[in-house]
Scaffold this active site. Structure first.
Site: not given
Length: 256
Positions: A144, A179
């Site tokens: 990431y 989220t």
């Protein structure tokens, strides 16, 4: 914003989270929106809610179908779809490939499709959802962190290359946002991101403020600017601080 009223806008990864918030905000401002997501049901649900058009599928190849759905013209493209696999060098090759493909190459492929049209007419807006990890890093997730650094570098390259041609580029770099992706970050996210997490709608607000001001870097967490400056001016001190967080994570039993 008058600049997006009646504009054709595409938001990838818009079945939830930041993407859905961006789609909602653009629609509320009068734009004609295409909601894209791999999950067709999620894309259709958001599209129904805001009076938009759902175009499901891989973000890497969405531009032709989205352009057709918008009547032949895309004015704003939000490259928002992303993945956040954990691990380091030991992570499987397919996780590294997915991070590179979704977080970086999907942006490259979209730009490749969009630029000829935008350059011909002298206008266009490319919005990349990058993450503060692209400016800093994220403990516990090398794929990431590395891919988000690359996503930022590509957005910077687009901006410096084409801004005199009427093309605006923005890089959204939030820290924690409430989220499903944040919920999947485990102990690392709990340690680093959750304490200052914000709502997706706040990210959309920050983007619209940044667009109005003509800013490239969109920082929904303003303190990231200070972290970024500290990283640049005293990298060894910054690395020591991040290593302290890494050791705290390992002490909690979830750091490798």
């Amino acid at each position: 914003m008058d600049t997006v009223r009646d504009a054709g806008v595409v938001v990838t990864g818009a079945g939830g989270g930041i993407g859905a918030a961006l789609a909602r905000r653009f629609a509320a401002e009068g734009a004609r929106v295409v909601v894209n997501d791999l999950d067709a049901a999620k894309a259709e649900a958001v599209a129904r809610e805001i009076g938009a058009t759902a175009v499901a599928g891989d973000a890497s190849g969405i531009v032709p179908a989205a352009r057709e759905a918008l009547g032949g013209r895309i004015d704003v493209y939000c490259a928002n779809a992303g993945v956040a696999p954990g691990g380091g060098p030991e992570a499987d090759e397919d996780l590294w490939e997915a991070a590179w493909d979704v977080n970086v190459m999907a942006h490259v492929r979209a730009a490749r499709e969009l630029l000829p049209e935008w350059l011909e007419r002298g206008s266009g807006r490319f919005v990349a959802t990058v993450s503060a990890a692209g400016l800093l890093t994220m403990i516990g997730s090398a794929p990431y962190s590395v891919s988000k650094h690359a996503a930022l570098a590509f957005a910077e390259w687009l901006s410096l290359t084409y801004r005199h041609c009427g093309i605006d580029v923005h890089a959204i770099c939030p820290q924690g946002v409430r989220t499903d992706m944040l919920r999947g970050t485990g102990a690392a996210g709990e340690l680093v991101l959750v304490p200052t997490a914000i709502e997706p709608a706040q990210v959309a607000d920050a983007l619209f403020e940044g667009m109005a001001a003509g800013r490239f870097l969109i920082l929904p967490h303003p303190e990231v600017a200070d972290y970024y400056a500290a990283r640049a001016t005293d990298p060894d001190r910054w690395l020591r601080g991040m290593n302290h967080l890494q050791r705290r994570l390992e002490e909690a039993g979830d750091g490798r």
